[in-house]
Design a protein around this motif. Sequence first.
Motif, PDB file in Angstrom:
ATOM      1  N   VAL A 154       0.842  -1.202   0.000  1.00  0.00           N
ATOM      2  CA  VAL A 154       0.000   0.000   0.000  1.00  0.00           C
ATOM      3  C   VAL A 154       0.874   1.248   0.000  1.00  0.00           C
ATOM      4  O   VAL A 154       0.644   2.192  -0.773  1.00  0.00           O
ATOM      5  CB  VAL A 154      -0.944  -0.009   1.223  1.00  0.00           C
ATOM      6  N   ALA A 158       0.992   3.917  -3.255  1.00  0.00           N
ATOM      7  CA  ALA A 158       0.604   5.324  -3.113  1.00  0.00           C
ATOM      8  C   ALA A 158       1.799   6.249  -3.301  1.00  0.00           C
ATOM      9  O   ALA A 158       1.669   7.339  -3.879  1.00  0.00           O
ATOM     10  CB  ALA A 158      -0.043   5.551  -1.750  1.00  0.00           C
ATOM     11  N   ALA A 170      -1.471   6.840   3.101  1.00  0.00           N
ATOM     12  CA  ALA A 170      -2.122   5.583   2.724  1.00  0.00           C
ATOM     13  C   ALA A 170      -1.793   4.479   3.725  1.00  0.00           C
ATOM     14  O   ALA A 170      -2.675   3.713   4.138  1.00  0.00           O
ATOM     15  CB  ALA A 170      -1.689   5.167   1.319  1.00  0.00           C
ATOM     16  N   TRP A 202      -0.713  -3.740  -8.169  1.00  0.00           N
ATOM     17  CA  TRP A 202       0.451  -2.838  -8.046  1.00  0.00           C
ATOM     18  C   TRP A 202       1.565  -3.248  -9.022  1.00  0.00           C
ATOM     19  O   TRP A 202       2.165  -2.397  -9.682  1.00  0.00           O
ATOM     20  CB  TRP A 202       0.953  -2.873  -6.609  1.00  0.00           C
ATOM     21  N   VAL A 385      -6.431   0.780  -9.441  1.00  0.00           N
ATOM     22  CA  VAL A 385      -6.806   0.911  -8.034  1.00  0.00           C
ATOM     23  C   VAL A 385      -8.301   0.708  -7.824  1.00  0.00           C
ATOM     24  O   VAL A 385      -8.724  -0.035  -6.932  1.00  0.00           O
ATOM     25  CB  VAL A 385      -6.376   2.284  -7.478  1.00  0.00           C
ATOM     26  N   VAL A 417      -4.887   3.166  -0.754  1.00  0.00           N
ATOM     27  CA  VAL A 417      -4.017   3.753  -1.791  1.00  0.00           C
ATOM     28  C   VAL A 417      -4.665   5.025  -2.344  1.00  0.00           C
ATOM     29  O   VAL A 417      -4.010   6.065  -2.493  1.00  0.00           O
ATOM     30  CB  VAL A 417      -3.755   2.739  -2.909  1.00  0.00           C
TER      31      VAL A 417
END
Length: 565
Positions: A154, A158, A170, A202, A385, A417
């Motif tokens: 996370v 972010a 985040a 991600w 996301v 995020v």
Amino acid sequence: MMAHEQHSVLDPRAPDGEERPPPPVTVAPPPGRPWRRLLLPLLVVVLLAQMAAAMVTAAVQQTPTIDEPIYVATAADYLHEHRVRLNPEHPPLGKLVIAAGVAIADPHLDTSYKGDQSRFAQHLLYASGNDPWRLMFWARLPVIVLTLLFGLVVFAFARELAGAAAGLAALAVYAFSPDLIAHGSLATLDVPAAGFVLTSAWLLWRARGRPRLYVPLAGLALGAGLATKMSVLPVVPVLVALAAWAVWRPGSADRRRALARSLGAAGVVAVAAVAVVWASYLVVDPRLRWSPAGQQVPAVHGLKGLLVRLMPVPESYRDGMRIQFGLEKYPWQGFLFGHLYTGSRWYYLPAALLVKTPLGMLALWAAGAVVMVTVRRLRPAAPYVLVPAAVLMASAMTGSRDFGTRYALFMPMFLAVAAGCVLLVRWRWAPLATGALVVFVAVSSLRTFPYYLPYSNEAFGGPSKTYLRLHDSNVDWGQDLGRLADRLRERYRGERVWLVYKGSGVPAYYGIDASDPRKVPARQVHGLLVVSDTAVDKARGQLGTLIDSSRPVDEVGHSITIYRR
């Protein structure tokens, strides 16, 4: 020049089609101030340390919840028998993670015991000479570690989108999430499955710059999710499509080559994911032995049946899918805002999240989603996301089991995020407002310590009132049997106890001498009436009459109510 650099960070695919790694989004600190280099990792460590402390405290204090013993017993069976025979409705990987801790506890396993998986699990914990406190702690520890690692995902996600401050925001939203702390401290499959999906998304975002490295890794992460819970299946087409989009070169002169690259990336993700599923079964049993004997595997027809037959996975996985489809037909009972019903409500999960998510977190989620769609710099990241979370949420809302927000743990992961990206808003009060909301989240979360499972936010009365609106794993999952034993010894020693407990624990093991009030005439029930709050929510007939004619005098962990008669 600045505009060009900003474009490169978000879309490292150069117009000429060459792969170029994205430039770093952080600026090196000025020379002579080395403490600034340490500040960011220090804050990350502090946030994860408080989350770890909360999860370990919960893991040490809570007795087994309803689902945990089955997963722990299955993990022990994997280690001892090397066969997939218990809990076929879930793939092996999540239980192999749990098995890493079970191996350290090294429990005695009575393989001669005959009974279904629930009875086998209870026998392992309470009738095989094992210490359930020690065994459960070690079984929970690998999930705690995974939960912390997903926090780093996370933060990294972010940070790459909006900078270091966004990464910290985040991570703070993630680390103070009561739902993630609650379920991240249990030997269950919900957090691992959601975290693997987040990791895959991600890695696909990163694949825009280095596809040869990150596309296969994204496929492996997706496969880990599929090999943990079958509820991940609906997001597979989304992530496969994102893999194709991640390597698409819109400015490429050779359209056929660009299309081939995209299809190749999608294929790599799909093949890697399926390979992980097969590997998880092969690790348990290289001979892939499986027989549905003793297991009730329902027949599945129509489109669902065709889907099951076409899945390129082991037969035990397909039978697990059939079992899950069969469970979806069962008339489960739900409870929402004081109303007990049979079946499911499509709005159950949104309503439950509204109750069980800190108010500041809800505000940051909403703002983050809007920012990702409206801010030009973030718009390319929105599909990575928001879309996976939206698809999983839509799928979960159609399920038949209204049992808790654990079916939607991908929301506090993905939307954390998005929440960090609020700092990119060009409003001078945005950092202050974001910081204030993060502090509000932290205070609300810390106030419920160490009772994270029954958390509800201030608008709904806090954790002591959760049972009035929700039931099951939202509030009472059998986690407080040990605390109840302590309370009875401390305050009510020697009194007659009547117990209606919903959970997998064995009351007698913890020193609770109690009888079931539903098995005798109501006039004989005198003394203490102790009822799990889920049973309170569902109380009808004699139990409802007993509760209505009793006086509440105490509560344990916001999940068990003690009445006096």
